[in-house]
Design a protein around this motif. Structure first.
Motif, PDB file in Angstrom:
ATOM      1  N   ASP A 226       2.271  17.460   4.371  1.00  0.00           N
ATOM      2  CA  ASP A 226       2.068  18.838   4.830  1.00  0.00           C
ATOM      3  C   ASP A 226       3.113  19.269   5.856  1.00  0.00           C
ATOM      4  O   ASP A 226       3.407  20.464   5.978  1.00  0.00           O
ATOM      5  CB  ASP A 226       0.674  18.995   5.462  1.00  0.00           C
ATOM      6  N   HIS A 227       3.646  18.311   6.607  1.00  0.00           N
ATOM      7  CA  HIS A 227       4.545  18.679   7.710  1.00  0.00           C
ATOM      8  C   HIS A 227       5.989  18.254   7.486  1.00  0.00           C
ATOM      9  O   HIS A 227       6.810  18.327   8.405  1.00  0.00           O
ATOM     10  CB  HIS A 227       4.019  18.090   9.028  1.00  0.00           C
ATOM     11  N   GLY A 228       6.298  17.761   6.310  1.00  0.00           N
ATOM     12  CA  GLY A 228       7.693  17.388   6.031  1.00  0.00           C
ATOM     13  C   GLY A 228       8.172  16.169   6.795  1.00  0.00           C
ATOM     14  O   GLY A 228       9.364  16.026   7.080  1.00  0.00           O
ATOM     15  N   ALA A 229       7.245  15.273   7.147  1.00  0.00           N
ATOM     16  CA  ALA A 229       7.625  14.028   7.816  1.00  0.00           C
ATOM     17  C   ALA A 229       7.602  12.892   6.792  1.00  0.00           C
ATOM     18  O   ALA A 229       6.940  12.997   5.759  1.00  0.00           O
ATOM     19  CB  ALA A 229       6.654  13.724   8.962  1.00  0.00           C
ATOM     20  N   LEU A 230       8.339  11.811   7.078  1.00  0.00           N
ATOM     21  CA  LEU A 230       8.323  10.654   6.176  1.00  0.00           C
ATOM     22  C   LEU A 230       7.217   9.682   6.591  1.00  0.00           C
ATOM     23  O   LEU A 230       6.944   9.509   7.781  1.00  0.00           O
ATOM     24  CB  LEU A 230       9.673   9.925   6.218  1.00  0.00           C
ATOM     25  N   LEU A 231       6.594   9.071   5.589  1.00  0.00           N
ATOM     26  CA  LEU A 231       5.652   7.984   5.865  1.00  0.00           C
ATOM     27  C   LEU A 231       6.402   6.679   5.623  1.00  0.00           C
ATOM     28  O   LEU A 231       6.857   6.406   4.510  1.00  0.00           O
ATOM     29  CB  LEU A 231       4.429   8.083   4.943  1.00  0.00           C
ATOM     30  N   ILE A 232       6.553   5.898   6.710  1.00  0.00           N
ATOM     31  CA  ILE A 232       7.237   4.604   6.599  1.00  0.00           C
ATOM     32  C   ILE A 232       6.195   3.489   6.750  1.00  0.00           C
ATOM     33  O   ILE A 232       5.513   3.408   7.770  1.00  0.00           O
ATOM     34  CB  ILE A 232       8.300   4.417   7.702  1.00  0.00           C
ATOM     35  N   PHE A 233       6.054   2.668   5.722  1.00  0.00           N
ATOM     36  CA  PHE A 233       5.219   1.471   5.842  1.00  0.00           C
ATOM     37  C   PHE A 233       6.101   0.312   6.273  1.00  0.00           C
ATOM     38  O   PHE A 233       7.093   0.003   5.599  1.00  0.00           O
ATOM     39  CB  PHE A 233       4.561   1.135   4.496  1.00  0.00           C
ATOM     40  N   ASP A 234       5.736  -0.306   7.383  1.00  0.00           N
ATOM     41  CA  ASP A 234       6.428  -1.525   7.804  1.00  0.00           C
ATOM     42  C   ASP A 234       5.703  -2.699   7.150  1.00  0.00           C
ATOM     43  O   ASP A 234       4.663  -3.151   7.626  1.00  0.00           O
ATOM     44  CB  ASP A 234       6.419  -1.636   9.336  1.00  0.00           C
ATOM     45  N   GLU A 235       6.272  -3.152   6.039  1.00  0.00           N
ATOM     46  CA  GLU A 235       5.675  -4.270   5.288  1.00  0.00           C
ATOM     47  C   GLU A 235       6.449  -5.568   5.536  1.00  0.00           C
ATOM     48  O   GLU A 235       6.517  -6.432   4.663  1.00  0.00           O
ATOM     49  CB  GLU A 235       5.627  -3.944   3.781  1.00  0.00           C
ATOM     50  N   VAL A 236       7.023  -5.687   6.716  1.00  0.00           N
ATOM     51  CA  VAL A 236       7.758  -6.919   7.030  1.00  0.00           C
ATOM     52  C   VAL A 236       6.829  -8.125   6.909  1.00  0.00           C
ATOM     53  O   VAL A 236       7.224  -9.167   6.378  1.00  0.00           O
ATOM     54  CB  VAL A 236       8.404  -6.839   8.429  1.00  0.00           C
ATOM     55  N   ILE A 237       5.584  -7.976   7.352  1.00  0.00           N
ATOM     56  CA  ILE A 237       4.673  -9.127   7.299  1.00  0.00           C
ATOM     57  C   ILE A 237       3.788  -9.100   6.044  1.00  0.00           C
ATOM     58  O   ILE A 237       3.488 -10.139   5.469  1.00  0.00           O
ATOM     59  CB  ILE A 237       3.834  -9.219   8.607  1.00  0.00           C
ATOM     60  N   THR A 238       3.399  -7.910   5.585  1.00  0.00           N
ATOM     61  CA  THR A 238       2.504  -7.826   4.419  1.00  0.00           C
ATOM     62  C   THR A 238       3.265  -7.878   3.096  1.00  0.00           C
ATOM     63  O   THR A 238       2.681  -8.173   2.054  1.00  0.00           O
ATOM     64  CB  THR A 238       1.686  -6.518   4.447  1.00  0.00           C
ATOM     65  N   GLY A 239       4.558  -7.571   3.124  1.00  0.00           N
ATOM     66  CA  GLY A 239       5.341  -7.500   1.891  1.00  0.00           C
ATOM     67  C   GLY A 239       5.367  -8.834   1.154  1.00  0.00           C
ATOM     68  O   GLY A 239       5.721  -9.860   1.729  1.00  0.00           O
ATOM     69  N   PHE A 240       4.979  -8.840  -0.113  1.00  0.00           N
ATOM     70  CA  PHE A 240       4.924 -10.041  -0.960  1.00  0.00           C
ATOM     71  C   PHE A 240       3.975 -11.096  -0.410  1.00  0.00           C
ATOM     72  O   PHE A 240       4.038 -12.254  -0.762  1.00  0.00           O
ATOM     73  CB  PHE A 240       6.344 -10.591  -1.182  1.00  0.00           C
ATOM     74  N   ARG A 241       3.070 -10.664   0.459  1.00  0.00           N
ATOM     75  CA  ARG A 241       2.010 -11.519   1.009  1.00  0.00           C
ATOM     76  C   ARG A 241       0.665 -10.905   0.629  1.00  0.00           C
ATOM     77  O   ARG A 241      -0.182 -11.555   0.055  1.00  0.00           O
ATOM     78  CB  ARG A 241       2.189 -11.607   2.536  1.00  0.00           C
ATOM     79  N   VAL A 242       0.474  -9.632   0.967  1.00  0.00           N
ATOM     80  CA  VAL A 242      -0.774  -8.923   0.658  1.00  0.00           C
ATOM     81  C   VAL A 242      -0.536  -8.054  -0.584  1.00  0.00           C
ATOM     82  O   VAL A 242       0.451  -7.327  -0.649  1.00  0.00           O
ATOM     83  CB  VAL A 242      -1.197  -8.033   1.851  1.00  0.00           C
ATOM     84  N   GLY A 243      -1.431  -8.165  -1.558  1.00  0.00           N
ATOM     85  CA  GLY A 243      -1.251  -7.369  -2.775  1.00  0.00           C
ATOM     86  C   GLY A 243      -0.233  -7.970  -3.736  1.00  0.00           C
ATOM     87  O   GLY A 243       0.218  -7.281  -4.652  1.00  0.00           O
ATOM     88  N   GLY A 244       0.143  -9.226  -3.517  1.00  0.00           N
ATOM     89  CA  GLY A 244       1.094  -9.900  -4.406  1.00  0.00           C
ATOM     90  C   GLY A 244       2.437  -9.183  -4.438  1.00  0.00           C
ATOM     91  O   GLY A 244       2.914  -8.672  -3.416  1.00  0.00           O
ATOM     92  N   LEU A 245       3.024  -9.095  -5.611  1.00  0.00           N
ATOM     93  CA  LEU A 245       4.382  -8.546  -5.724  1.00  0.00           C
ATOM     94  C   LEU A 245       4.438  -7.034  -5.522  1.00  0.00           C
ATOM     95  O   LEU A 245       5.514  -6.467  -5.322  1.00  0.00           O
ATOM     96  CB  LEU A 245       4.986  -8.909  -7.087  1.00  0.00           C
ATOM     97  N   GLN A 246       3.274  -6.361  -5.575  1.00  0.00           N
ATOM     98  CA  GLN A 246       3.282  -4.907  -5.319  1.00  0.00           C
ATOM     99  C   GLN A 246       3.236  -4.592  -3.825  1.00  0.00           C
ATOM    100  O   GLN A 246       3.353  -3.445  -3.439  1.00  0.00           O
ATOM    101  CB  GLN A 246       2.037  -4.244  -5.886  1.00  0.00           C
ATOM    102  N   CYS A 247       2.935  -5.618  -3.028  1.00  0.00           N
ATOM    103  CA  CYS A 247       2.799  -5.492  -1.580  1.00  0.00           C
ATOM    104  C   CYS A 247       1.522  -4.702  -1.222  1.00  0.00           C
ATOM    105  O   CYS A 247       0.765  -4.300  -2.102  1.00  0.00           O
ATOM    106  CB  CYS A 247       4.040  -4.869  -0.954  1.00  0.00           C
ATOM    107  N   ALA A 248       1.315  -4.488   0.075  1.00  0.00           N
ATOM    108  CA  ALA A 248       0.068  -3.862   0.526  1.00  0.00           C
ATOM    109  C   ALA A 248      -0.064  -2.439  -0.002  1.00  0.00           C
ATOM    110  O   ALA A 248      -1.168  -1.955  -0.262  1.00  0.00           O
ATOM    111  CB  ALA A 248      -0.002  -3.879   2.053  1.00  0.00           C
ATOM    112  N   GLN A 249       1.063  -1.754  -0.177  1.00  0.00           N
ATOM    113  CA  GLN A 249       0.990  -0.369  -0.689  1.00  0.00           C
ATOM    114  C   GLN A 249       0.380  -0.329  -2.085  1.00  0.00           C
ATOM    115  O   GLN A 249      -0.331   0.619  -2.416  1.00  0.00           O
ATOM    116  CB  GLN A 249       2.363   0.287  -0.693  1.00  0.00           C
ATOM    117  N   GLY A 250       0.629  -1.359  -2.888  1.00  0.00           N
ATOM    118  CA  GLY A 250       0.018  -1.444  -4.209  1.00  0.00           C
ATOM    119  C   GLY A 250      -1.462  -1.723  -4.098  1.00  0.00           C
ATOM    120  O   GLY A 250      -2.283  -1.134  -4.809  1.00  0.00           O
ATOM    121  N   LYS A 251      -1.827  -2.622  -3.182  1.00  0.00           N
ATOM    122  CA  LYS A 251      -3.235  -2.961  -2.983  1.00  0.00           C
ATOM    123  C   LYS A 251      -4.038  -1.727  -2.552  1.00  0.00           C
ATOM    124  O   LYS A 251      -5.139  -1.497  -3.018  1.00  0.00           O
ATOM    125  CB  LYS A 251      -3.349  -4.065  -1.925  1.00  0.00           C
TER     126      LYS A 251
END
Ligand SMILES: *Cc1c(COP(=O)(O)O)cnc(C)c1O
Length: 445
Positions: A226-251
């Motif tokens: 709504d406000h033209g801002a970016l959503l940045i997920f910091d998946e440094v720790i969850t990436g390829f750990r949570v949600g498997g290869l899709q990472c937490a964003q997939g989960k």
């Protein structure tokens, strides 16, 4: 269990390394043990003591200390062929293609050398892309040792959380409590057209383990849109750990504009990465004009290790194994806690786990989360389980650091050094390791 050799080494280290270490969290009390070698799910210290290792390098070691043959071979081959050149190599392209194929939001990626470097670059990218300066972060979130996110406080009282950072950095950062929809809605009402990005871990992974409440990420996604801002997920720790290869964003089924990676994506070597929509990532130099560069970026040994790591996970039962053991650990811990320390909260998901030393017990345990807090509203612990960084900071952190950590170490279990850092199950761990670990918790809690 003797520790003469570790003490001797630490004594030497104190003369030449500040605090005797190269990363502050390693300075456990009264002195850390020095690791001699790793072996599967274990580490052996300088005095020959053996520990089940749930630190796993603070996150990167999905396979523990004995990665599969294919990973070892890829590392050896690339290490013996250079090892780096300052010119592009095929393995960088292959690794980028792999990540783009598996992570829903990633079309393009820039590899760098640490999680810190990834978040620094992502913040610069968001500012460059939007032409705005302000960054919203979560209190208790962690994005590495970078000036823009090492802040504390709220509202008009935001300040750097360490000496050495000018107050002017903090003026561009707005910390809000995780899981608090009202707080972020208000922030956007006030500063909506100044906000370049919301930068958040999908799960607080460096301040206890705190899962998102229902709908929180969707609120962030909507506000950013709504406000033209970016959503940045910091998946440094969850990436390829949570949600498997899709990472937490997939989960979680939420698509960020930009994702930062680190840890596992480098297969045990120094790494970071910034991925996302091509249109945004292409703003980096040389295709765009947001400066980004690095001598070691896309290092062939790192790329080979990371690519072999993830390829093996794609073709084998890696996530099934680590997630099942993680679940068994959290279930066992939940039973032990109900019995012996009803105020404590078992946290974590997939292969992450932690016991949070919360201070209030629920009236009943009927129908509570059985394998780690999921922030279910029907759970009798819901009002007591930590929702944000401040709730975790209010835990009995002294008991963890001064008594409990040592008690577990003396029983041959290596946990992360304080109440806040997550712990990890690796592919090298076995059912026997988990049962042994539960026995140690039973005695030490
Ligand atoms: C570990 C971590 C970082 C920092 O990564 P480094 O490689 O230590 O610089 C940043 N963000 C999150 C979420 C992390 O867990």
């Amino acid at each position: 269990m003797t520790s003469d050799e570790s003490r001797r080494l630490y004594d030497r280290a104190l003369s030449v390394l500040p605090g005797g270490v190269n990363s502050s969290v390693r300075a456990t009390m009264p002195y850390p043990f020095f690791v001699q070698s790793g072996d599967g799910g274990h580490v052996v210290d300088a005095d020959g003591n053996r520990y089940v290792d749930y630190v796993n390098g603070y996150g990167p070691l999905l396979y523990g200390h004995s990665p599969p043959e294919a990973v070892q071979a890829a590392i050896q081959r690339h290490a013996s062929q250079g090892p780096m050149y300052g010119a592009p190599t095929e393995i960088e392209v292959e690794h980028a293609e792999f990540v783009a194929r598996h992570v829903p939001s990633v079309e393009m990626i820039r590899f760098v050398n640490s999680g810190t470097e990834a978040t620094v670059s992502a913040v610069r990218l968001a500012r460059g892309y939007t032409g705005r300066d302000k960054i919203v972060v979560m209190q208790g979130g962690y994005h590495g040792a970078q000036e823009s996110t090492l802040v504390e406080g709220e509202g008009d009282h935001v300040r750097p959380s360490t000496r050495g950072i000018p107050q002017s950095f903090a003026e561009h950062t707005i910390p809000v409590p995780f899981n608090d929809a009202d707080a972020i809605i208000e922030t956007f009402q006030e500063h909506g057209d100044e906000i370049a990005a919301v930068l958040t871990e999908p799960i607080l992974g460096n301040k206890g383990i705190v899962m998102p409440v229902d709908g929180y990420h969707e609120t962030l996604r909507d506000l950013c849109d709504d406000h033209g801002a970016l959503l940045i997920f910091d998946e440094v720790i969850t990436g390829f750990r949570v949600g498997g290869l899709q990472c937490a964003q997939g989960k979680f089924g939420v698509t960020p504009d930009v994702t930062t990676f680190g840890k596992i994506v480098g297969g045990g070597f120094p790494v970071g990465a910034i991925g996302g929509k091509a249109e945004i990532i292409e703003q980096f130099t040389p295709s765009g004009d947001v400066f980004q560069s690095g001598t070691f970026s896309g290092h062939p040994v790192t790329m080979a290790a990371g690519h072999a790591y993830l390829t093996y996970a794609a073709e084998n039962d890696v996530y099934e194994h680590v997630n099942a053991l993680g679940r068994r650990l959290r279930e066992g811990l939940t039973e032990i806690v109900a019995d012996q320390a009803p105020a404590y909260t078992v946290a974590g998901t997939d292969s992450m786990f932690k016991v949070l030393f919360t201070r209030d017990a629920p009236e009943s345990f009927e129908g509570h989360c059985e394998a780690g807090c999921e922030q279910r509203e029907e759970c009798p612990r819901y009002d007591l389980c930590p929702k944000n960084g401040a709730d975790v900071a209010a835990c009995d952190t002294e008991r963890w650091e001064r008594v409990f950590w040592q008690e577990m170490k003396d029983r041959g279990v290596f946990l992360t050094a304080n109440q806040f850092e997550s712990q990890f199950v690796s592919y090298a761990h076995t059912k026997e390791d988990v049962e042994e670990t539960l026995d140690a918790y039973r005695e030490a809690l």
